[in-house]
Design an enzyme around this catalytic site. Structure first.
Site, PDB file in Angstrom:
ATOM      1  N   CYS A  97       0.861  -1.185   0.000  1.00 22.01           N
ATOM      2  CA  CYS A  97       0.000   0.000   0.000  1.00 22.01           C
ATOM      3  C   CYS A  97       0.894   1.230   0.000  1.00 22.01           C
ATOM      4  O   CYS A  97       1.755   1.360   0.870  1.00 22.01           O
ATOM      5  CB  CYS A  97      -0.900  -0.017   1.225  1.00 22.01           C
ATOM      6  SG  CYS A  97      -1.842   1.509   1.438  1.00 22.01           S
ATOM      7  N   CYS A 100       0.262   3.510   3.423  1.00 23.43           N
ATOM      8  CA  CYS A 100       0.718   3.138   4.773  1.00 23.43           C
ATOM      9  C   CYS A 100       1.870   2.147   4.766  1.00 23.43           C
ATOM     10  O   CYS A 100       2.408   1.838   5.830  1.00 23.43           O
ATOM     11  CB  CYS A 100      -0.451   2.591   5.593  1.00 23.43           C
ATOM     12  SG  CYS A 100      -0.912   0.910   5.161  1.00 23.43           S
ATOM     13  N   CYS A 120      -1.235 -10.475  -7.200  1.00 20.78           N
ATOM     14  CA  CYS A 120      -1.561 -11.637  -6.373  1.00 20.78           C
ATOM     15  C   CYS A 120      -1.526 -11.155  -4.922  1.00 20.78           C
ATOM     16  O   CYS A 120      -0.457 -10.880  -4.378  1.00 20.78           O
ATOM     17  CB  CYS A 120      -0.513 -12.712  -6.651  1.00 20.78           C
ATOM     18  SG  CYS A 120      -0.799 -14.253  -5.810  1.00 20.78           S
TER      19      CYS A 120
END
Ligand code: FE
Length: 134
Positions: A97, A100, A120
Site C-alpha cells: 500500500c 501506509c 496476487c
C-alpha cells in the site's frame, strides 16, 4: 502525492490482529485457498485493511487459480508501492500500500489482457468496502 501514514511496528501491533500483523507488517503470505476473498464476487472496492485506502476494484478481479485474490490492475498506479524482492531465491516485485506501506502481495506479468499483470494479493491485507467485519 499520496499522504503517507507512518506507524511503528508496535503501533500497528495494537491496531491489527495477529494474522494481519504477520502478513501486512512482517510481509508474510497467507496459505493459498485460505483467504476469504479468494473466490469473492462482490461489486465494489477492496481497501487496505490497515489504512482504508481503496486499492483494487472488483471490475479488475479475476480467477487466476492461484489461491489468492487476483487483480489485473490497481484502482490507480499511485495506490501501490513497488519493491524489488529477491527473497526466497526468486526475483519478484512486491506490492505494498503506497499510503501506509502495508504488504499486500506480489505482481507478476502472466495476467490477462489488457495489462498482462497479475496482482496476487493476500485476502488478509484487504477489506471489501461492504464488509464491516474486518
Ligand atoms: Fe494502507
Amino acid at each position: 502525492m499520496t499522504e503517507k501514514i507512518v506507524k511503528t511496528p508496535e503501533e500497528w501491533k495494537k491496531l491489527l490482529n495477529p494474522d494481519q500483523y504477520e502478513i501486512c507488517i512482517k510481509h508474510g503470505t497467507e496459505p493459498p485457498f485460505s483467504g476469504k476473498y479468494n473466490n469473492s464476487k462482490f461489486d465494489g472496492a477492496y481497501k487496505c485493511v490497515c489504512c482504508g485506502e481503496e486499492l483494487f476494484s472488483s471490475d479488475t478481479k479475476f480467477d487466476s487459480g492461484s489461491g489468492w485474490p487476483s487483480f489485473w490492475k490497481p484502482i490507480s498506479e499511485d495506490k501501490i508501492e513497488y519493491i524489488s524482492d529477491t527473497e526466497h531465491g526468486m526475483a519478484r516485485t512486491e506490492v505494498n500500500c503506497n499510503k501506509c506501506g502495508a504488504h499486500l502481495g506480489h505482481v507478476f506479468d502472466d495476467g490477462p489482457k489488457p495489462t498482462n499483470s497479475r496482482y496476487c494479493i493476500n485476502s488478509i491485507s484487504l477489506q471489501h468496502e461492504k464488509d464491516n467485519n474486518g
